[in-house]
Design a protein around this motif. Structure first.
Motif, PDB file in Angstrom:
ATOM      1  N   MET A   1       9.371  68.659  36.958  1.00 52.85           N
ATOM      2  CA  MET A   1      10.467  69.379  36.290  1.00 52.85           C
ATOM      3  C   MET A   1      11.138  70.355  37.263  1.00 52.85           C
ATOM      4  SD  MET A   1      10.696  68.513  32.927  1.00 52.85           S
ATOM      5  CE  MET A   1      11.221  67.077  33.757  1.00 52.85           C
ATOM      6  N   LEU A   2      10.313  71.054  38.064  1.00 56.85           N
ATOM      7  CA  LEU A   2      10.885  71.970  39.059  1.00 56.85           C
ATOM      8  C   LEU A   2      11.751  71.212  40.056  1.00 56.85           C
ATOM      9  CD1 LEU A   2       7.862  74.336  39.765  1.00 56.85           C
ATOM     10  CD2 LEU A   2      10.005  74.944  38.640  1.00 56.85           C
ATOM     11  N   TRP A   3      11.284  70.047  40.471  1.00 61.27           N
ATOM     12  CA  TRP A   3      12.055  69.250  41.399  1.00 61.27           C
ATOM     13  C   TRP A   3      13.372  68.817  40.759  1.00 61.27           C
ATOM     14  CZ3 TRP A   3      13.714  64.130  41.281  1.00 61.27           C
ATOM     15  CH2 TRP A   3      14.285  63.672  42.472  1.00 61.27           C
ATOM     16  N   LEU A   4      13.318  68.412  39.489  1.00 64.57           N
ATOM     17  CA  LEU A   4      14.524  68.011  38.772  1.00 64.57           C
ATOM     18  C   LEU A   4      15.511  69.176  38.693  1.00 64.57           C
ATOM     19  CD1 LEU A   4      15.975  65.791  37.163  1.00 64.57           C
ATOM     20  CD2 LEU A   4      14.869  66.692  35.115  1.00 64.57           C
ATOM     21  N   ILE A   5      14.987  70.372  38.407  1.00 65.62           N
ATOM     22  CA  ILE A   5      15.856  71.559  38.341  1.00 65.62           C
ATOM     23  C   ILE A   5      16.523  71.804  39.685  1.00 65.62           C
ATOM     24  CG2 ILE A   5      15.823  74.084  38.129  1.00 65.62           C
ATOM     25  CD1 ILE A   5      13.646  73.677  35.957  1.00 65.62           C
ATOM     26  N   SER A   6      15.730  71.695  40.764  1.00 63.84           N
ATOM     27  CA  SER A   6      16.315  71.934  42.092  1.00 63.84           C
ATOM     28  C   SER A   6      17.393  70.905  42.410  1.00 63.84           C
ATOM     29  CB  SER A   6      15.231  71.919  43.167  1.00 63.84           C
ATOM     30  OG  SER A   6      14.755  70.615  43.391  1.00 63.84           O
ATOM     31  N   GLN A   7      17.184  69.667  42.000  1.00 64.06           N
ATOM     32  CA  GLN A   7      18.174  68.636  42.250  1.00 64.06           C
ATOM     33  C   GLN A   7      19.441  68.863  41.426  1.00 64.06           C
ATOM     34  OE1 GLN A   7      17.923  66.242  44.707  1.00 64.06           O
ATOM     35  NE2 GLN A   7      16.222  67.610  45.172  1.00 64.06           N
ATOM     36  N   LEU A   8      19.291  69.292  40.183  1.00 64.14           N
ATOM     37  CA  LEU A   8      20.456  69.578  39.349  1.00 64.14           C
ATOM     38  C   LEU A   8      21.268  70.732  39.912  1.00 64.14           C
ATOM     39  CD1 LEU A   8      18.955  69.187  35.755  1.00 64.14           C
ATOM     40  CD2 LEU A   8      20.613  67.681  36.900  1.00 64.14           C
ATOM     41  N   ILE A   9      20.559  71.777  40.347  1.00 68.96           N
ATOM     42  CA  ILE A   9      21.267  72.923  40.922  1.00 68.96           C
ATOM     43  C   ILE A   9      21.951  72.515  42.223  1.00 68.96           C
ATOM     44  CG2 ILE A   9      20.960  75.191  42.003  1.00 68.96           C
ATOM     45  CD1 ILE A   9      18.729  75.711  39.947  1.00 68.96           C
ATOM     46  N   GLY A  10      21.242  71.696  43.032  1.00 66.49           N
ATOM     47  CA  GLY A  10      21.798  71.275  44.325  1.00 66.49           C
ATOM     48  C   GLY A  10      23.016  70.390  44.214  1.00 66.49           C
ATOM     49  N   HIS A  11      23.139  69.679  43.121  1.00 72.66           N
ATOM     50  CA  HIS A  11      24.260  68.755  42.964  1.00 72.66           C
ATOM     51  C   HIS A  11      25.373  69.295  42.069  1.00 72.66           C
ATOM     52  CE1 HIS A  11      21.231  66.032  44.595  1.00 72.66           C
ATOM     53  NE2 HIS A  11      22.266  65.305  45.024  1.00 72.66           N
ATOM     54  N   THR A  12      25.342  70.571  41.808  1.00 72.97           N
ATOM     55  CA  THR A  12      26.412  71.198  41.022  1.00 72.97           C
ATOM     56  C   THR A  12      27.065  72.283  41.855  1.00 72.97           C
ATOM     57  OG1 THR A  12      24.928  72.831  40.052  1.00 72.97           O
ATOM     58  CG2 THR A  12      25.190  70.762  38.854  1.00 72.97           C
ATOM     59  N   SER A  13      28.046  72.900  41.288  1.00 73.40           N
ATOM     60  CA  SER A  13      28.745  73.961  42.004  1.00 73.40           C
ATOM     61  C   SER A  13      27.940  75.255  42.006  1.00 73.40           C
ATOM     62  CB  SER A  13      30.118  74.193  41.365  1.00 73.40           C
ATOM     63  OG  SER A  13      29.946  74.602  40.016  1.00 73.40           O
TER      64      SER A  13
END
Length: 168
Positions: free
Chosen positions: A109-121
């Motif tokens: 889940m932490l990895w998913l959060i980091s990926q979501l943040i990384g791929h947004t503005s």
């Protein structure tokens, strides 16, 4: 309990059956080096494997643990007690592994959060960038540790359950 005496008895029993270390290793699902270590008295088999060995060689578990043959047979009650002790130990291990799996899920889940943040503005924000970096690092660490811990124990528990089910 003398590992050298037990090892000598294991070697004697194996030779009586006319088995090589490699053939016996296949029977108990270990490597032939492990059998060699047992027979030399360098290591001892786990309790569940000792029970399997005693069944295979049709020898009393107490005789195996003492490293010498005796004429009396082990009573059923004692054997059941030993099996309960082994089952309890493996139940504790299963509980431990469930906890590790939860940590792996949190890591994912932490990895998913980091990926979501990384791929947004949101990555332009320093705070969000720091959270993303932390989440990714924590996730990677949790996943690697979880894989290392669960791989060894998971296989042993599965093999033990299969041996117990074959006995009953």
């Amino acid at each position: 309990m003398n590992p050298k005496k037990i090892g000598a008895l294991l070697k004697e029993l194996r030779n009586e059956k006319g088995l090589t270390q490699e053939q016996f290793a296949e029977v108990v699902h270990v490597s032939n080096r492990t059998v060699s270590r047992w027979e030399n008295g360098n290591n001892m088999p786990d309790l569940d494997i000792l029970i399997q060995i005693s069944d295979y060689y049709e020898i009393d578990l107490r005789e195996l643990l003492d490293g010498e043959r005796k004429s009396e047979k082990m009573n059923k009650e004692l054997e059941e007690t030993v099996l309960k002790a082994v089952d309890y130990t493996n139940s504790e291990t299963e509980l431990y592994i469930k906890r590790v799996h939860r940590l792996l899920f949190i890591g994912a889940m932490l990895w998913l959060i980091s990926q979501l943040i990384g791929h947004t503005s949101l990555v332009d924000n320093n705070v969000m960038s720091t959270i993303s970096d932390f989440s990714e690092g924590a996730a990677c660490g949790m996943v690697v540790c979880g894989i290392i811990i669960t791989s060894r124990h998971g296989q042993r528990i599965k093999a033990f359950k299969q041996r117990l089910l074959k006995r009953q």
